[in-house]
Design a protein around this motif. Structure first.
Motif, PDB file in Angstrom:
ATOM      1  N   LYS A 208      46.740  38.440  49.896  1.00  0.00           N
ATOM      2  CA  LYS A 208      45.928  37.771  50.912  1.00  0.00           C
ATOM      3  C   LYS A 208      44.553  38.415  51.016  1.00  0.00           C
ATOM      4  N   GLY A 209      44.509  39.731  50.800  1.00  0.00           N
ATOM      5  CA  GLY A 209      43.229  40.428  50.817  1.00  0.00           C
ATOM      6  C   GLY A 209      42.586  40.514  49.452  1.00  0.00           C
ATOM      7  N   LEU A 210      43.225  39.922  48.445  1.00  0.00           N
ATOM      8  CA  LEU A 210      42.764  39.888  47.056  1.00  0.00           C
ATOM      9  C   LEU A 210      42.537  41.301  46.500  1.00  0.00           C
ATOM     10  N   THR A 211      43.358  42.250  46.960  1.00  0.00           N
ATOM     11  CA  THR A 211      43.258  43.623  46.466  1.00  0.00           C
ATOM     12  C   THR A 211      43.706  43.676  45.003  1.00  0.00           C
ATOM     13  N   ASN A 212      42.920  44.366  44.187  1.00  0.00           N
ATOM     14  CA  ASN A 212      43.239  44.541  42.762  1.00  0.00           C
ATOM     15  C   ASN A 212      43.390  43.213  42.014  1.00  0.00           C
ATOM     16  N   SER A 213      42.682  42.177  42.468  1.00  0.00           N
ATOM     17  CA  SER A 213      42.769  40.863  41.831  1.00  0.00           C
ATOM     18  C   SER A 213      41.594  40.636  40.892  1.00  0.00           C
ATOM     19  N   ALA A 214      41.864  40.072  39.726  1.00  0.00           N
ATOM     20  CA  ALA A 214      40.817  39.707  38.772  1.00  0.00           C
ATOM     21  C   ALA A 214      40.797  38.187  38.638  1.00  0.00           C
ATOM     22  N   ILE A 215      39.625  37.597  38.783  1.00  0.00           N
ATOM     23  CA  ILE A 215      39.461  36.147  38.651  1.00  0.00           C
ATOM     24  C   ILE A 215      38.765  35.882  37.321  1.00  0.00           C
ATOM     25  N   ARG A 216      39.438  35.190  36.410  1.00  0.00           N
ATOM     26  CA  ARG A 216      38.928  34.944  35.055  1.00  0.00           C
ATOM     27  C   ARG A 216      38.368  33.521  34.984  1.00  0.00           C
ATOM     28  N   ILE A 217      37.089  33.418  34.622  1.00  0.00           N
ATOM     29  CA  ILE A 217      36.389  32.133  34.687  1.00  0.00           C
ATOM     30  C   ILE A 217      35.760  31.811  33.341  1.00  0.00           C
ATOM     31  N   GLY A 218      35.961  30.583  32.864  1.00  0.00           N
ATOM     32  CA  GLY A 218      35.236  30.073  31.703  1.00  0.00           C
ATOM     33  C   GLY A 218      34.003  29.346  32.190  1.00  0.00           C
TER      34      GLY A 218
ATOM     35  N   GLN B  85      33.461  39.100  51.372  1.00  0.00           N
ATOM     36  CA  GLN B  85      34.712  38.875  52.098  1.00  0.00           C
ATOM     37  C   GLN B  85      35.868  39.652  51.476  1.00  0.00           C
ATOM     38  N   TYR B  86      35.867  39.734  50.152  1.00  0.00           N
ATOM     39  CA  TYR B  86      36.967  40.385  49.420  1.00  0.00           C
ATOM     40  C   TYR B  86      36.362  41.388  48.427  1.00  0.00           C
ATOM     41  N   PRO B  87      35.939  42.552  48.922  1.00  0.00           N
ATOM     42  CA  PRO B  87      35.188  43.493  48.084  1.00  0.00           C
ATOM     43  C   PRO B  87      35.952  44.050  46.890  1.00  0.00           C
ATOM     44  N   GLU B  88      37.279  43.993  46.918  1.00  0.00           N
ATOM     45  CA  GLU B  88      38.045  44.581  45.816  1.00  0.00           C
ATOM     46  C   GLU B  88      38.330  43.592  44.687  1.00  0.00           C
TER      47      GLU B  88
END
Length: 286
Positions: free
Chosen positions: A85-95, A115-118
């Motif tokens: 929910k806090g997007l901790t340790n999350s990687a967003i992969r975008i083309g 909003q989600y610094p991590e």
């Protein structure tokens, strides 16, 4: 709401129903009921209730390690849910492709990270065909592409980007206020490589014209440099041209050429939580 496994473990840690109820803020009857529910499920008596306190029965001793494992797993799951929910340790992969990467995407990533610094972003640059393939094989979570060039994928159109004719300064066609595809057909043409689906090529084909394509170039800004050197003319998207018109003559094209720029993904339900969160954020901005 606490699980019956956690309540049972707390009762055994405290050695008391009363102390556990006080610690958890529950009534003593609610704590007792949670233990009874476990006893009904296991079809045995787990706690030996004595006048001088409580203890585990023989069966209770057998079950306790398993209840503790379940309780620990529940705590781990709860922690992971909070991380997601806090997007901790999350990687967003975008083309993505050049004009998106250069114009609005950096700003939206910056705002989202406030909003989600991590959260981390991983960008893969390509053209529509490769981006669609990355989305299909899971190399990226979602992508930006021409909505008409990604069959079989889910799309959400953000905006339409129109093309303009790009000419060297002093070119004979600069005397015209509006350029036609017929005008461009006669000139050495530098084509933007958009993969298997090319908006200019589609437009020329519909008009029954055959442009003299002398160069096919992936990078928008390499094309602008080539036009400045009078290597040919081109058609470029207006968003790409913003701020880079120096040394060029830009004219509208009579036959409208545009692309619907869209977010594209394979399956919304299986897209990672962080990616869905960012996609929703982007859609709100358009």
């Amino acid at each position: 709401m606490l699980s019956r496994y956690e309540i049972f473990c707390k009762v055994m840690e405290n050695g008391s129903f009363t102390k556990t109820a006080e610690e958890l803020g529950y009534s003593q009857s609610a704590v007792s009921q949670a233990v009874r529910t476990l006893e009904q499920e296991t079809e045995t008596v787990l706690i030996d209730r004595k006048k001088d306190g409580i203890g585990l029965t023989a069966d209770g001793e057998q079950y306790l390690p398993y209840f503790q494992q379940i309780y620990q797993a529940e705590k781990n799951l709860e922690r992971k849910e909070e991380e997601m929910k806090g997007l901790t340790n999350s990687a967003i992969r975008i083309g993505t492709f050049t004009s998106v990467s250069r114009t609005f995407l950096p700003r939206l990533m910056m705002e989202f990270k406030k909003q989600y610094p991590e959260v981390r972003f991983i960008l893969q640059q390509g053209e529509y065909t490769s981006i669609a393939q990355w989305v299909r094989n899971g190399s990226v979570d979602f992508g930006f592409a021409n909505a008409e060039a990604v069959p079989g994928l889910e799309t959400s159109i953000l905006y339409k980007d129109e093309m303009a004719a790009v000419l060297p300064k002093g070119h004979p066609l600069t005397g015209k206020q509006v350029i036609s595809l017929k005008d461009l057909e006669q000139e050495p043409f530098i084509l933007l490589d958009e993969g298997e689906y090319s908006v200019p090529e589609q437009a020329f084909r519909r008009a029954g014209l055959h442009p003299k394509i002398e160069y096919k170039v992936y990078d928008d800004y390499s094309i602008l440099a080539m036009v400045r050197q009078s290597l040919g003319v081109s058609a470029m998207y207006k968003r790409v041209l913003e701020g880079f018109e120096a040394g060029l003559a830009v004219r509208p094209v009579k036959e409208r050429m545009e692309r619907p720029v869209a977010l594209v993904w394979k399956d919304w339900n299986t897209m990672p939580f962080a990616a869905r969160k960012f996609v929703s954020y982007v859609r709100l901005k358009f």
